[in-house]
Design a protein around this motif. Sequence first.
Motif, PDB file in Angstrom:
ATOM      1  N   ARG D 220      62.715 118.378 -29.816  1.00  0.00           N
ATOM      2  CA  ARG D 220      63.463 119.598 -30.129  1.00  0.00           C
ATOM      3  C   ARG D 220      64.675 119.787 -29.199  1.00  0.00           C
ATOM      4  NH1 ARG D 220      60.159 124.804 -31.148  1.00  0.00           N
ATOM      5  NH2 ARG D 220      59.363 124.512 -29.017  1.00  0.00           N
ATOM      6  N   LEU D 221      65.532 120.645 -29.658  1.00  0.00           N
ATOM      7  CA  LEU D 221      66.731 121.001 -28.894  1.00  0.00           C
ATOM      8  C   LEU D 221      66.479 122.295 -28.144  1.00  0.00           C
ATOM      9  CD1 LEU D 221      69.878 120.805 -28.333  1.00  0.00           C
ATOM     10  CD2 LEU D 221      70.149 122.241 -30.366  1.00  0.00           C
ATOM     11  N   HIS D 222      66.796 122.314 -26.861  1.00  0.00           N
ATOM     12  CA  HIS D 222      66.799 123.591 -26.156  1.00  0.00           C
ATOM     13  C   HIS D 222      68.140 124.275 -26.336  1.00  0.00           C
ATOM     14  CE1 HIS D 222      66.631 126.593 -22.935  1.00  0.00           C
ATOM     15  NE2 HIS D 222      65.350 126.604 -23.206  1.00  0.00           N
ATOM     16  N   HIS D 223      69.216 123.617 -25.913  1.00  0.00           N
ATOM     17  CA  HIS D 223      70.531 124.206 -26.184  1.00  0.00           C
ATOM     18  C   HIS D 223      71.639 123.176 -26.070  1.00  0.00           C
ATOM     19  CE1 HIS D 223      70.402 124.799 -21.670  1.00  0.00           C
ATOM     20  NE2 HIS D 223      71.642 124.382 -21.773  1.00  0.00           N
ATOM     21  N   LEU D 224      72.740 123.526 -26.678  1.00  0.00           N
ATOM     22  CA  LEU D 224      73.980 122.774 -26.566  1.00  0.00           C
ATOM     23  C   LEU D 224      74.947 123.699 -25.841  1.00  0.00           C
ATOM     24  CD1 LEU D 224      75.084 120.015 -27.676  1.00  0.00           C
ATOM     25  CD2 LEU D 224      76.058 121.317 -29.567  1.00  0.00           C
ATOM     26  N   ALA D 225      75.744 123.127 -24.915  1.00  0.00           N
ATOM     27  CA  ALA D 225      76.586 123.974 -24.065  1.00  0.00           C
ATOM     28  C   ALA D 225      78.060 123.644 -24.219  1.00  0.00           C
ATOM     29  CB  ALA D 225      76.184 123.813 -22.600  1.00  0.00           C
ATOM     30  N   PHE D 226      78.853 124.694 -24.257  1.00  0.00           N
ATOM     31  CA  PHE D 226      80.308 124.574 -24.315  1.00  0.00           C
ATOM     32  C   PHE D 226      80.886 125.206 -23.058  1.00  0.00           C
ATOM     33  CE2 PHE D 226      78.786 124.190 -28.588  1.00  0.00           C
ATOM     34  CZ  PHE D 226      79.562 123.173 -29.116  1.00  0.00           C
ATOM     35  N   TRP D 227      82.007 124.647 -22.604  1.00  0.00           N
ATOM     36  CA  TRP D 227      82.528 124.952 -21.287  1.00  0.00           C
ATOM     37  C   TRP D 227      83.752 125.851 -21.316  1.00  0.00           C
ATOM     38  CZ3 TRP D 227      87.054 122.934 -18.568  1.00  0.00           C
ATOM     39  CH2 TRP D 227      87.002 123.091 -17.171  1.00  0.00           C
ATOM     40  N   TYR D 228      83.711 126.920 -20.520  1.00  0.00           N
ATOM     41  CA  TYR D 228      84.899 127.739 -20.284  1.00  0.00           C
ATOM     42  C   TYR D 228      85.598 127.336 -18.985  1.00  0.00           C
ATOM     43  CZ  TYR D 228      83.681 131.202 -23.860  1.00  0.00           C
ATOM     44  OH  TYR D 228      83.422 131.841 -25.032  1.00  0.00           O
ATOM     45  N   GLY D 229      84.807 127.189 -17.928  1.00  0.00           N
ATOM     46  CA  GLY D 229      85.405 126.893 -16.629  1.00  0.00           C
ATOM     47  C   GLY D 229      85.925 128.124 -15.900  1.00  0.00           C
ATOM     48  N   VAL D 230      85.781 129.293 -16.497  1.00  0.00           N
ATOM     49  CA  VAL D 230      86.228 130.552 -15.902  1.00  0.00           C
ATOM     50  C   VAL D 230      85.062 131.541 -15.987  1.00  0.00           C
ATOM     51  CG1 VAL D 230      87.830 132.495 -16.168  1.00  0.00           C
ATOM     52  CG2 VAL D 230      88.639 130.152 -16.542  1.00  0.00           C
ATOM     53  N   PRO D 231      84.542 131.977 -14.853  1.00  0.00           N
ATOM     54  CA  PRO D 231      83.349 132.838 -14.900  1.00  0.00           C
ATOM     55  C   PRO D 231      83.525 134.093 -15.748  1.00  0.00           C
ATOM     56  CG  PRO D 231      83.737 132.077 -12.651  1.00  0.00           C
ATOM     57  CD  PRO D 231      84.921 131.631 -13.475  1.00  0.00           C
ATOM     58  N   GLN D 232      84.688 134.711 -15.687  1.00  0.00           N
ATOM     59  CA  GLN D 232      84.910 135.944 -16.443  1.00  0.00           C
ATOM     60  C   GLN D 232      84.733 135.724 -17.944  1.00  0.00           C
ATOM     61  OE1 GLN D 232      85.500 139.162 -15.562  1.00  0.00           O
ATOM     62  NE2 GLN D 232      85.585 139.690 -17.720  1.00  0.00           N
ATOM     63  N   HIS D 233      85.008 134.521 -18.400  1.00  0.00           N
ATOM     64  CA  HIS D 233      84.922 134.278 -19.838  1.00  0.00           C
ATOM     65  C   HIS D 233      83.487 134.416 -20.349  1.00  0.00           C
ATOM     66  CE1 HIS D 233      89.059 132.091 -20.058  1.00  0.00           C
ATOM     67  NE2 HIS D 233      89.124 133.314 -19.589  1.00  0.00           N
ATOM     68  N   ASN D 234      82.524 134.138 -19.509  1.00  0.00           N
ATOM     69  CA  ASN D 234      81.140 134.381 -19.943  1.00  0.00           C
ATOM     70  C   ASN D 234      80.883 135.870 -20.144  1.00  0.00           C
ATOM     71  OD1 ASN D 234      80.294 131.761 -20.135  1.00  0.00           O
ATOM     72  ND2 ASN D 234      78.769 131.865 -18.498  1.00  0.00           N
ATOM     73  N   THR D 235      81.447 136.691 -19.282  1.00  0.00           N
ATOM     74  CA  THR D 235      81.304 138.137 -19.445  1.00  0.00           C
ATOM     75  C   THR D 235      82.002 138.598 -20.721  1.00  0.00           C
ATOM     76  OG1 THR D 235      81.187 138.406 -17.053  1.00  0.00           O
ATOM     77  CG2 THR D 235      81.744 140.366 -18.329  1.00  0.00           C
ATOM     78  N   ASP D 236      83.170 138.049 -20.956  1.00  0.00           N
ATOM     79  CA  ASP D 236      83.894 138.386 -22.189  1.00  0.00           C
ATOM     80  C   ASP D 236      83.105 137.960 -23.419  1.00  0.00           C
ATOM     81  OD1 ASP D 236      86.082 139.424 -20.792  1.00  0.00           O
ATOM     82  OD2 ASP D 236      87.088 137.501 -20.688  1.00  0.00           O
TER      83      ASP D 236
END
Lengths: 335, 335, 335, 335
Positions: D220-236
């Motif tokens: 099974r798959l747990h997750h696939l991840a995509f990269w922002y590289g900017v911490p604030q973007h996760n909050t956005d």
Amino acid sequence: MTTTVPPRYEIAHLAHAELLTPDLEGSLWFFTELLGMRITARHEDSIYLRCYEDPYHHSLKLTAADHAGLGLLGWRTTSADALERRAAALDAEGLGNGWTTGDIGVGRTFAFRSPDGHAMELVWDVEKYSAPTELRSPILTRRSKRPLQGMPPRRLDHVNLMASDVTAQKEVFERTLGFGTRERVIDAANGDTEIGVWLSVNNLGHEMAVMLDQTGSRGRLHHLAFWYGVPQHNTDAAELCREYGIQIEAGPDVHGITQGAFLYVFEPGGNRIELFGNSGILQFEPDHEMVTWDISDFDTGLAIGGATLPAETYFVYGTPANAGQEKLLAPSVLR
Amino acid sequence: MTTTVPPRYEIAHLAHAELLTPDLEGSLWFFTELLGMRITARHEDSIYLRCYEDPYHHSLKLTAADHAGLGLLGWRTTSADALERRAAALDAEGLGNGWTTGDIGVGRTFAFRSPDGHAMELVWDVEKYSAPTELRSPILTRRSKRPLQGMPPRRLDHVNLMASDVTAQKEVFERTLGFGTRERVIDAANGDTEIGVWLSVNNLGHEMAVMLDQTGSRGRLHHLAFWYGVPQHNTDAAELCREYGIQIEAGPDVHGITQGAFLYVFEPGGNRIELFGNSGILQFEPDHEMVTWDISDFDTGLAIGGATLPAETYFVYGTPANAGQEKLLAPSVLR
Amino acid sequence: MTTTVPPRYEIAHLAHAELLTPDLEGSLWFFTELLGMRITARHEDSIYLRCYEDPYHHSLKLTAADHAGLGLLGWRTTSADALERRAAALDAEGLGNGWTTGDIGVGRTFAFRSPDGHAMELVWDVEKYSAPTELRSPILTRRSKRPLQGMPPRRLDHVNLMASDVTAQKEVFERTLGFGTRERVIDAANGDTEIGVWLSVNNLGHEMAVMLDQTGSRGRLHHLAFWYGVPQHNTDAAELCREYGIQIEAGPDVHGITQGAFLYVFEPGGNRIELFGNSGILQFEPDHEMVTWDISDFDTGLAIGGATLPAETYFVYGTPANAGQEKLLAPSVLR
Amino acid sequence: MTTTVPPRYEIAHLAHAELLTPDLEGSLWFFTELLGMRITARHEDSIYLRCYEDPYHHSLKLTAADHAGLGLLGWRTTSADALERRAAALDAEGLGNGWTTGDIGVGRTFAFRSPDGHAMELVWDVEKYSAPTELRSPILTRRSKRPLQGMPPRRLDHVNLMASDVTAQKEVFERTLGFGTRERVIDAANGDTEIGVWLSVNNLGHEMAVMLDQTGSRGRLHHLAFWYGVPQHNTDAAELCREYGIQIEAGPDVHGITQGAFLYVFEPGGNRIELFGNSGILQFEPDHEMVTWDISDFDTGLAIGGATLPAETYFVYGTPANAGQEKLLAPSVLR
């Protein structure tokens, strides 16, 4: 004195707070080493501290005591006359405790208590902070240089009180001090009981919140909050807390209520401290409508991201801690 | 009507602004596609827009014209009575232009002009924005969902005007509308002439700035500012401007004056727009002392970081542009 | 020894650098008080320092000297065999200076020089840093706790060299050490002369850049860079530099070249230091194509935002400073 | 073919992934409207998408299916020869599924499966993405302009797999493909069983993680991840997910493991997606030592801040979901 100045223009802001701590040394380490606040005075069992953009002599007074808790909250009025008028209003409500001669950096004050018993005072005469040469900032609206120590907040922001009766607390502050209620949480399934209210006398989303003390205790502190104004600083502060053994309760995340970027930690004395990574929603409408959240549909109110506020602490732990609540905190914190 | 409400409690905030543009299509692209503002109405040559947290029907009105510039600024009072009192005060100064029937989303207004000729109005009756179901946010203090388009600012923040006489402008706004001057820049070598002033009627570090128009022109706009409240968003906006051909003048960086995180760009119509990445210094002291910068020691005032404000545009370009100033902007901007 | 390991897999990364300083005390203040680096050793006129995530004994050696400049750069190979092979390759180019017995925390090294004369060494044997108990982090990939002092970078990131002949420098590093050239700037109007090149041996956008020394000097340092990985930290660092008298040259902003978030400052000894607020573009393609910028269309390469790189310093000032260049820095910096 | 290239230099990076979705329209909305990914092709029941800095034709293939899950993972080798050698190594382990003719934008591949049954392929020949004129960025290392839509990640980052036997999975990837294990979690109270491993072939802290499937399911798959590289973007991104009905599982916060800034959400098809707000710890030491966490002392590993990873989903939910797991997600997500 006759005047028509509405009460909502009579309180300027939260000027200072006193925290009681059973671990003065530990609390001092937290506020000076990790948060980089500077000491401005020591007197008997108390130490006076300030953030680098606080306007006055101090914003925080730490006092050794046998338990944690809120010692005193100081609200500054918008004028000397406003102080007289608001003191009279408090006396009329039977909440006044009379005039005091103040404290270091604080002139004559009018002492009073909230309906739940929280000790407070109103003040007009305060000592404006003037930095010594070596701490003077080239940023002229900044009262002193940003410290090189820790992750320093910029100023005292707000207080959150637990109360046995939220509505009674709210109504007195609206009526006597002109606070406006910006947001509230009700329990619609239980007669619309108010569970929490967020009050302000200025453009901030709140300067004072009151939340129901589900343990039935009276006059306790939920948290005192210091302001960064930069979301990343909450992440930085969380990292430092993690590395240096300060217990994190929740965050960093952003409340839907007030849109405040929160990080809750327990300082070594046991008081909950919030670090506030933005300014939240600023309210400019003079005729803003109070926003009502229902506790049954409350997730976004608690957190916009995925944070959870631990039920075993967030909604029941306050200071002074009730009997048995000490074990809610990690041993290293209460030592 | 007799009252002792001080003027400083009578203006609530900057409610709306009209920008003139010789490139309505280009300006509209910038505000809707890059800044993600939503259209709320169109009428004749005007388009009405709002940021997602603006409280009213619109905060920006774009109007096709043969040149760029400020059409009108609308200030909301704190009450209906305040509107009457402030109108009378403006009339007493000879600045009143009489009552109007308002605009879409805007009720009866009192029109006036600044001493330099900037067109303004006071208003109490405004249409509160109520989002349609699909745009309603679960964050209840947010008037509409954050758009998925562009890098959207949250609300209109402030205006910066150029004027032929800064002091005259400042004094009228202090006297008639209760603005407080928080910071100013003087030319100490030249009789302490005021070069710039930053004024506010609330806790913001400024809602209006006035800077000397070194070209001697009158009534021009320096910039209109929209608020993010998140420093990173200025970096994001700069990146998008760079990639999509919007000319960047300066920033992201932080002014020492107001501690505002700035990014200056020129929208396709030629108006300078500031994107504001924090809330700057918030002022809570009712008796704050005005801060004075001297132009001879001004570097930190302009930028805390290493940014430079281009002398060939920042201190001389305004809208409407003077003859010959079009060439200061890159061709793609004025098309 | 026969092997087909391509050179591009033989150098691991930049392991350490030595900076010369005519103001050892001032430089030490900057690196320890403002950047929060920790001292790991002192020996004669040298002080050894590390960032909190640097893997080895030290990443920076400060050495008192009569002028600023780069003392030595240390590159770590990917294996003991790789060290032998790369030493042989350098010897074959006539650039080898022979084996050394190393330094504190550094074993046997192979000394060499760049074509322009920059002193370098290759090393395999290094002392891994192991934190004492009180500095051990609960974040296990972190070699030591994040300091509570200043705004601490996490590790040494890259070096930027000035050279009299960029192409000669580039070709030797490609051929002998397996560097790949990721980006370059050419002067198309002038025979495609290479003005700058950005080289890497790993996924970083660059570990070494070489820029044309327009003064014709040889072997100078443009800057040494330390990594934050968080864009906001560059803004924080700029603010601290501004408040504590460290001269800012440019930034914070983001280069188009390498997409690196830069802040350039001059440490008190006169060396330019870059603080690096993100990881820039990471390059994973094994067959990436070199990107070429033309100096005639270079704005985005220099900065994505509105920053300008001052022509009077950025393109000509290096260390050791040429005669007369001291006056390019503010007096307080070179004291 | 004789060579001594160590396997650790033979895989370059994770190039593409296929996600199966029972709600193709919903998944497409999430990836294009909220994450701003661009469609590069459609074929039968599949849609091909890319982030704006992904180097190749696509990084994500969405395929309609009757259940969610991982369709295929594509790893790019460092050379054509490396592909042959690694294919042979996989065949020697009995994991090879033979050569394929590839896909849109993907040339000949070697198909294989993980010991747990996850479908994968190795590839050398890929179509480099070349943006049409209107999408070309002035930032030359950027393969296409940052979209104006949603909060766009920059590239595919990593994958996290659930497996019935973590150690078996780890050992095969180390032996056949040269992955290095950077960090692991063991259950010391239970014979040091490996609960999770974080593997990489380059400087990233991980390109593949494998976590124990506590339900005993395979592949099974747990997750696939995509990269922002900017911490604030996760909050956005969290804010947008909250406002637009995408279920947030946990974050934004930072894992101690890998120091990765995480935000976990469920895309409408039911697959868990991670948005990655920094680059985590970058590993440059060629002889790095694997870090071991014990599950009994694991808090910092899970989160540096106060986030909790919900036990009812994070450690048991994967895709395809087991019978009954659909109810773990909010109804709106699986529709």
